[in-house]
Design a protein around this motif. Structure first.
Motif, PDB file in Angstrom:
ATOM      1  N   GLU A 121       0.816  -1.216   0.000  1.00 28.15           N
ATOM      2  CA  GLU A 121       0.000   0.000   0.000  1.00 28.15           C
ATOM      3  C   GLU A 121       0.851   1.268   0.000  1.00 28.15           C
ATOM      4  O   GLU A 121       0.515   2.250  -0.644  1.00 28.15           O
ATOM      5  N   ILE A 122       1.951   1.248   0.744  1.00 27.44           N
ATOM      6  CA  ILE A 122       2.722   2.477   0.925  1.00 27.44           C
ATOM      7  C   ILE A 122       3.750   2.705  -0.186  1.00 27.44           C
ATOM      8  O   ILE A 122       4.194   3.830  -0.403  1.00 27.44           O
ATOM      9  N   LEU A 123       4.110   1.648  -0.916  1.00 30.78           N
ATOM     10  CA  LEU A 123       5.129   1.786  -1.959  1.00 30.78           C
ATOM     11  C   LEU A 123       4.815   2.893  -2.961  1.00 30.78           C
ATOM     12  O   LEU A 123       5.697   3.727  -3.235  1.00 30.78           O
ATOM     13  N   PRO A 124       3.600   2.991  -3.525  1.00 32.63           N
ATOM     14  CA  PRO A 124       3.343   4.074  -4.490  1.00 32.63           C
ATOM     15  C   PRO A 124       3.529   5.470  -3.888  1.00 32.63           C
ATOM     16  O   PRO A 124       3.976   6.386  -4.574  1.00 32.63           O
ATOM     17  N   GLN A 125       3.198   5.618  -2.617  1.00 34.18           N
ATOM     18  CA  GLN A 125       3.385   6.915  -1.964  1.00 34.18           C
ATOM     19  C   GLN A 125       4.868   7.260  -1.839  1.00 34.18           C
ATOM     20  O   GLN A 125       5.254   8.416  -1.988  1.00 34.18           O
ATOM     21  N   ILE A 126       5.680   6.251  -1.566  1.00 29.78           N
ATOM     22  CA  ILE A 126       7.130   6.479  -1.452  1.00 29.78           C
ATOM     23  C   ILE A 126       7.690   6.871  -2.815  1.00 29.78           C
ATOM     24  O   ILE A 126       8.488   7.799  -2.922  1.00 29.78           O
ATOM     25  N   GLU A 127       7.252   6.169  -3.859  1.00 30.80           N
ATOM     26  CA  GLU A 127       7.795   6.428  -5.194  1.00 30.80           C
ATOM     27  C   GLU A 127       7.435   7.807  -5.719  1.00 30.80           C
ATOM     28  O   GLU A 127       8.181   8.377  -6.506  1.00 30.80           O
ATOM     29  N   LYS A 128       6.302   8.370  -5.290  1.00 28.74           N
ATOM     30  CA  LYS A 128       5.941   9.694  -5.769  1.00 28.74           C
ATOM     31  C   LYS A 128       6.179  10.788  -4.719  1.00 28.74           C
ATOM     32  O   LYS A 128       6.007  11.960  -5.011  1.00 28.74           O
ATOM     33  N   GLY A 129       6.588  10.384  -3.519  1.00 24.87           N
ATOM     34  CA  GLY A 129       6.769  11.348  -2.434  1.00 24.87           C
ATOM     35  C   GLY A 129       8.139  11.993  -2.433  1.00 24.87           C
ATOM     36  O   GLY A 129       9.055  11.589  -3.144  1.00 24.87           O
ATOM     37  N   THR A 130       8.265  12.987  -1.591  1.00 22.13           N
ATOM     38  CA  THR A 130       9.545  13.659  -1.421  1.00 22.13           C
ATOM     39  C   THR A 130      10.410  12.878  -0.434  1.00 22.13           C
ATOM     40  O   THR A 130       9.880  12.238   0.471  1.00 22.13           O
ATOM     41  N   MET A 131      11.680  12.913  -0.644  1.00 22.90           N
ATOM     42  CA  MET A 131      12.595  12.238   0.271  1.00 22.90           C
ATOM     43  C   MET A 131      13.326  13.261   1.135  1.00 22.90           C
ATOM     44  O   MET A 131      14.368  12.993   1.701  1.00 22.90           O
ATOM     45  N   GLN A 132      12.763  14.452   1.216  1.00 26.64           N
ATOM     46  CA  GLN A 132      13.406  15.532   1.968  1.00 26.64           C
ATOM     47  C   GLN A 132      13.234  15.408   3.473  1.00 26.64           C
ATOM     48  O   GLN A 132      14.064  15.886   4.226  1.00 26.64           O
ATOM     49  N   ASN A 133      12.156  14.768   3.922  1.00 31.43           N
ATOM     50  CA  ASN A 133      11.894  14.665   5.350  1.00 31.43           C
ATOM     51  C   ASN A 133      12.423  13.360   5.903  1.00 31.43           C
ATOM     52  O   ASN A 133      12.363  12.320   5.241  1.00 31.43           O
ATOM     53  N   THR A 134      12.927  13.442   7.123  1.00 31.11           N
ATOM     54  CA  THR A 134      13.496  12.270   7.774  1.00 31.11           C
ATOM     55  C   THR A 134      12.922  12.123   9.176  1.00 31.11           C
ATOM     56  O   THR A 134      12.419  13.068   9.761  1.00 31.11           O
ATOM     57  N   VAL A 135      13.017  10.891   9.667  1.00 31.80           N
ATOM     58  CA  VAL A 135      12.701  10.580  11.057  1.00 31.80           C
ATOM     59  C   VAL A 135      13.915   9.829  11.580  1.00 31.80           C
ATOM     60  O   VAL A 135      14.408   8.902  10.930  1.00 31.80           O
ATOM     61  N   PRO A 136      14.429  10.216  12.750  1.00 31.16           N
ATOM     62  CA  PRO A 136      15.657   9.580  13.242  1.00 31.16           C
ATOM     63  C   PRO A 136      15.459   8.137  13.690  1.00 31.16           C
ATOM     64  O   PRO A 136      14.454   7.804  14.313  1.00 31.16           O
ATOM     65  N   HIS A 137      16.425   7.309  13.345  1.00 29.92           N
ATOM     66  CA  HIS A 137      16.522   5.951  13.850  1.00 29.92           C
ATOM     67  C   HIS A 137      17.482   6.016  15.033  1.00 29.92           C
ATOM     68  O   HIS A 137      18.468   6.745  14.978  1.00 29.92           O
ATOM     69  N   PRO A 138      17.222   5.253  16.100  1.00 27.54           N
ATOM     70  CA  PRO A 138      18.077   5.372  17.284  1.00 27.54           C
ATOM     71  C   PRO A 138      19.559   5.055  17.065  1.00 27.54           C
ATOM     72  O   PRO A 138      20.415   5.600  17.755  1.00 27.54           O
ATOM     73  N   ARG A 139      19.879   4.192  16.103  1.00 21.48           N
ATOM     74  CA  ARG A 139      21.285   3.831  15.861  1.00 21.48           C
ATOM     75  C   ARG A 139      21.833   4.346  14.536  1.00 21.48           C
ATOM     76  O   ARG A 139      23.043   4.489  14.392  1.00 21.48           O
ATOM     77  N   PHE A 140      20.961   4.584  13.564  1.00 21.68           N
ATOM     78  CA  PHE A 140      21.437   4.905  12.213  1.00 21.68           C
ATOM     79  C   PHE A 140      21.315   6.373  11.843  1.00 21.68           C
ATOM     80  O   PHE A 140      21.773   6.783  10.788  1.00 21.68           O
ATOM     81  N   GLY A 141      20.666   7.155  12.695  1.00 23.14           N
ATOM     82  CA  GLY A 141      20.483   8.564  12.384  1.00 23.14           C
ATOM     83  C   GLY A 141      19.239   8.776  11.542  1.00 23.14           C
ATOM     84  O   GLY A 141      18.381   7.895  11.429  1.00 23.14           O
ATOM     85  N   PRO A 142      19.124   9.956  10.946  1.00 24.46           N
ATOM     86  CA  PRO A 142      17.901  10.292  10.208  1.00 24.46           C
ATOM     87  C   PRO A 142      17.749   9.479   8.924  1.00 24.46           C
ATOM     88  O   PRO A 142      18.678   9.374   8.133  1.00 24.46           O
ATOM     89  N   LEU A 143      16.554   8.917   8.742  1.00 25.24           N
ATOM     90  CA  LEU A 143      16.248   8.137   7.540  1.00 25.24           C
ATOM     91  C   LEU A 143      15.021   8.736   6.872  1.00 25.24           C
ATOM     92  O   LEU A 143      14.077   9.146   7.547  1.00 25.24           O
ATOM     93  N   ASN A 144      15.034   8.758   5.530  1.00 28.00           N
ATOM     94  CA  ASN A 144      13.858   9.223   4.799  1.00 28.00           C
ATOM     95  C   ASN A 144      12.919   8.035   4.561  1.00 28.00           C
ATOM     96  O   ASN A 144      13.229   6.890   4.920  1.00 28.00           O
ATOM     97  N   ALA A 145      11.779   8.289   3.931  1.00 30.56           N
ATOM     98  CA  ALA A 145      10.765   7.251   3.731  1.00 30.56           C
ATOM     99  C   ALA A 145      11.315   6.050   2.965  1.00 30.56           C
ATOM    100  O   ALA A 145      11.060   4.893   3.318  1.00 30.56           O
ATOM    101  N   GLN A 146      12.080   6.305   1.930  1.00 31.35           N
ATOM    102  CA  GLN A 146      12.646   5.205   1.139  1.00 31.35           C
ATOM    103  C   GLN A 146      13.617   4.375   1.974  1.00 31.35           C
ATOM    104  O   GLN A 146      13.610   3.143   1.908  1.00 31.35           O
ATOM    105  N   GLU A 147      14.428   5.027   2.768  1.00 29.42           N
ATOM    106  CA  GLU A 147      15.390   4.296   3.607  1.00 29.42           C
ATOM    107  C   GLU A 147      14.685   3.465   4.673  1.00 29.42           C
ATOM    108  O   GLU A 147      15.080   2.323   4.938  1.00 29.42           O
ATOM    109  N   TRP A 148      13.628   4.003   5.277  1.00 29.05           N
ATOM    110  CA  TRP A 148      12.857   3.218   6.239  1.00 29.05           C
ATOM    111  C   TRP A 148      12.263   1.989   5.554  1.00 29.05           C
ATOM    112  O   TRP A 148      12.237   0.901   6.123  1.00 29.05           O
TER     113      TRP A 148
END
Length: 179
Positions: free
Chosen positions: A126-153
């Motif tokens: 369900e979420i894949l199409p949103q990732i493919e058309k979404g912006t990758m500018q926003n991130t949410v931090p991972h406790p060990r890896f640092g900030p990740l964008n939607a594609q990285e998550w």
């Protein structure tokens, strides 16, 4: 690996986990190698819960940021950069001390685990199409890896499921040796 390839690989891995459940009784799924180690059922619960309540939720936060919820891109940690450069977690055992916040509960049934895995597969699709058309500018931090964008998550979910195949092998060997 792109997100479409990651989804295909994730589905294969999740279906492998589902098929493997046939070979275990509920008693086996709940048997722990040691008091402070997870059972196979707890590992399944961890995979399902981390995908549904952390990784997919963070993807949604990246795609639909509200005031102050998602940070602009900053630098990943050294560990985070290495994982994404390699496309996988290192083949090492990660042990987090038991805690009520982190230690998953035992499963109630195989059906619960199967349904949980299918729910994760459906949510990924369900979420894949949103990732493919979404912006990758926003991130949410991972406790060990640092900030990740939607594609990285999204990619992280596939890598995480693949990484736990090593734990599954170790727990299967334990169960075969303790039969």
């Amino acid at each position: 690996m792109n997100t479409t390839e990651a989804l295909q690989r994730f589905e294969e891995t999740a279906n492998h986990y589902i098929q493997e459940l046939d070979g275990f009784s509920m008693e086996q799924l709940k048997r722990q190698p040691a008091e402070n180690e997870w059972s196979l059922g707890q590992m399944y619960q961890h995979l399902i819960n981390s995908a549904l309540y952390m990784q997919l939720r963070n993807i949604e936060q990246c795609l639909t940021p509200s005031e102050g919820s998602a940070a602009p891109i900053v630098v990943k940690t050294k560990e985070g950069t290495a994982i994404f450069d390699q496309g996988s977690f290192p083949p090492i055992r990660v042990h987090v001390p038991p805690s009520p916040q982190y230690t998953p509960g035992q499963p109630e049934s195989k059906e619960q685990l199967i349904q949980g895995l299918y729910t994760v597969i459906d949510r990924m699709k369900e979420i894949l199409p949103q990732i493919e058309k979404g912006t990758m500018q926003n991130t949410v931090p991972h406790p060990r890896f640092g900030p990740l964008n939607a594609q990285e998550w999204f990619l992280l979910i596939e890598m995480h499921y693949r990484h736990h195949l090593l734990q599954m092998d170790r727990l299967t060997q334990f169960l075969e040796g303790s039969a």
